[in-house]
Enzyme design. Structure first.
Site, PDB file in Angstrom:
ATOM      1  CB  THR A  11       2.412 -11.244   5.978  1.00  0.00           C
ATOM      2  OG1 THR A  11       3.579 -11.551   6.732  1.00  0.00           O
ATOM      3  CG2 THR A  11       1.374 -10.626   6.883  1.00  0.00           C
ATOM      4  CB  VAL A 127      -1.389   3.031  -2.062  1.00  0.00           C
ATOM      5  CG1 VAL A 127      -1.349   4.326  -1.252  1.00  0.00           C
ATOM      6  CG2 VAL A 127      -0.375   3.084  -3.194  1.00  0.00           C
ATOM      7  N   GLY A 129      -2.909  -0.244   2.447  1.00  0.00           N
ATOM      8  CA  GLY A 129      -3.422  -1.519   2.989  1.00  0.00           C
ATOM      9  C   GLY A 129      -4.876  -1.728   2.629  1.00  0.00           C
ATOM     10  CB  ILE A 131      -7.327   2.890   2.819  1.00  0.00           C
ATOM     11  CG1 ILE A 131      -6.888   2.884   4.267  1.00  0.00           C
ATOM     12  CG2 ILE A 131      -8.141   4.123   2.485  1.00  0.00           C
ATOM     13  CD1 ILE A 131      -5.971   4.052   4.634  1.00  0.00           C
ATOM     14  CD  GLU A 185       7.209  -3.359   2.961  1.00  0.00           C
ATOM     15  OE1 GLU A 185       7.451  -3.952   1.914  1.00  0.00           O
ATOM     16  OE2 GLU A 185       6.055  -3.213   3.408  1.00  0.00           O
ATOM     17  CE  LYS A 200       2.692   1.492   1.308  1.00  0.00           C
ATOM     18  NZ  LYS A 200       2.747   1.353   2.772  1.00  0.00           N
ATOM     19  N   GLY A 298      -0.866  -4.715   7.524  1.00  0.00           N
ATOM     20  CA  GLY A 298      -1.363  -5.871   8.265  1.00  0.00           C
ATOM     21  C   GLY A 298      -1.957  -6.894   7.315  1.00  0.00           C
TER      22      GLY A 298
END
Ligand code: HSE
Length: 404
Positions: A11, A127, A129, A131, A185, A200, A298
């Site tokens: 992904t 950590v 995604g 952000i 996951e 994280k 994502g």
């Protein structure tokens, strides 16, 4: 020309290749040279992929190619991925990764190698995604003494809790949807058990507090025991239930670090963070409160963070952040820290509760079954709480968020 290798075409790996190729010309302008993804490492075959000519199956090809200056590790896990990252760094190549398990377990060692080899080891995508959190914490907020950090760090469980508690969906259905959307996951147990959020918060805590914090030192509780009944009581109390990962400086030498469901008051900015969104609330001595918010999982949000790291690694002045090895005793015993707790008991009475817990705030919900009592305690250690609960029929036990 700078050449890049991508490890793993799942992904995040496929998203990274896509984002990179789509915006390549603007990146080239920004970096000031031509860029190319030379290899994609994967054990699977992708004969119909537009990048079919780039696939290799043996990491030696990448490790031994002096043209490769940056390797993006997007395989996951800490066995094969660890070997590849270590070899790449030792070969003088910069590495970027989205692999939180790897950073949380081997971060100090890999950062040290990167420093010795004068290359970068970046992990912004590990950590939150999409952000930006690692670089802001390690650079923009490095002037400040960080007192605490508390956040919703797992997109899958936040998505599940939102759909279950707000929309009445069933756990297994929502989990399947989270997998379909590419949030979970490969083994979603890591999400549900709190293990992913634990890795994280270990990364963030290591960065802020300066010593490597290992997942096994962190009290970690997942979301499987949360019920709609508990959510109804949370509403009556004035909040919502969220899986919160937090690290808080207790004194100069120790920090409390936990991952567990919390009652989060409506006044907290974390209470309105729903679906796949993550939010991280950082409190600094000088800065006060800073909140980071965005999509926490994502394909494309995570890929965008990976590509940004690749570009930063290509800028020669960018070097890694650093933290020291583990320091014995730096994590305080969570059982001895005081918090307030929500409890839901069966087969008891308000009189018994008062006799055992003293002053508590009782909670109500519609159609309460006979013998069900819910309340919020005064501050108490977990050790003491568990001792008092030994002979009680406990149906719900959730910490109250005190970092708001
Ligand atoms: N499974 C992770 C999550 C992916 O749901 O947050 C992003 O790290």
């Amino acid at each position: 020309m700078s050449k890049i290798a991508i490890l793993g075409f799942g992904t995040v790996g496929s998203g990274t290749v896509e984002v990179f190729c789509k915006n390549k010309s603007s990146y080239e302008k920004n970096i000031g040279k031509e860029l190319d993804i030379k290899y994609i490492l994967d054990i699977r075959d992708f004969p119909d992929s537009p990048y079919a000519d780039k696939f290799v199956k043996n990491f030696d090809v990448i490790a031994n190619d002096p043209e490769i200056t940056v390797v993006a590790e997007l395989i996951g896990g800490n066995t094969f991925a660890y070997d590849c990252v270590k070899r790449a760094l030792e070969a003088g190549k910069s590495v970027v990764t989205s692999n939180k398990e790897l950073v949380a377990t081997k971060g100090a060692e890999l950062l040290k190698i990167a420093r010795e080899k004068n290359v970068s080891f970046f992990f912004e995508a590990s950590v939150g995604g999409g952000i930006p959190i690692i670089r802001p914490l390690g650079q923009c907020l490095m002037s400040d003494e960080i007192i605490s950090i508390a956040g919703i760090l797992n997109g899958t469980t936040n998505y599940i809790l939102t759909k279950m508690l707000k929309e009445g969906a069933e756990f297994s259905e929502v989990l399947a949807k989270a997998q379909e959307l590419g949030y979970a996951e490969r083994d979603p147990e890591a999400d549900i058990s709190g293990g992913d959020a634990c890795r994280k918060i270990c990364i963030l805590a290591s960065l802020i507090f300066g010593n490597h914090i290992y997942p096994e030192d962190v009290y970690t509780e997942g979301v499987t025991s949360i019920t709609k009944e508990d959510a109804e009581y949370a509403t009556d109390w004035g909040g919502v239930i969220k899986l919160i990962a937090s690290a808080c400086r207790i004194d100069d030498k120790k920090l409390e670090i936990t991952v567990c469901p919390n009652f989060v008051p409506f006044e907290s900015q974390l209470s309105g963070v729903d679906d796949v969104f993550n939010a991280i609330l950082v409190r600094g001595e000088a800065t006060g409160e800073v909140v980071f918010y965005g999509r926490g999982a994502g394909k494309y949000p995570t890929a965008s963070a990976v590509v940004a790291d690749i570009l930063n690694a290509l800028k020669s002045e960018s070097k890694s952040l650093i933290w020291d090895a583990y320091r014995a005793g730096c994590v305080a015993d969570y059982r001895k820290q005081k918090h307030r707790f929500y409890l839901r008991l069966m087969n008891t009475s308000r009189k018994n509760v008062k006799a055992l817990f003293g002053e508590v705030a009782f909670l109500n919900r519609k159609n309460t079954p006979e013998g069900e009592i819910a309340f919020v305690t005064a501050e108490i250690t977990r050790e003491e709480l568990d001792r008092k609960c030994e002979n009680l029929d406990v149906k719900g036990k959730i910490q109250i968020l005190d970092i708001t």
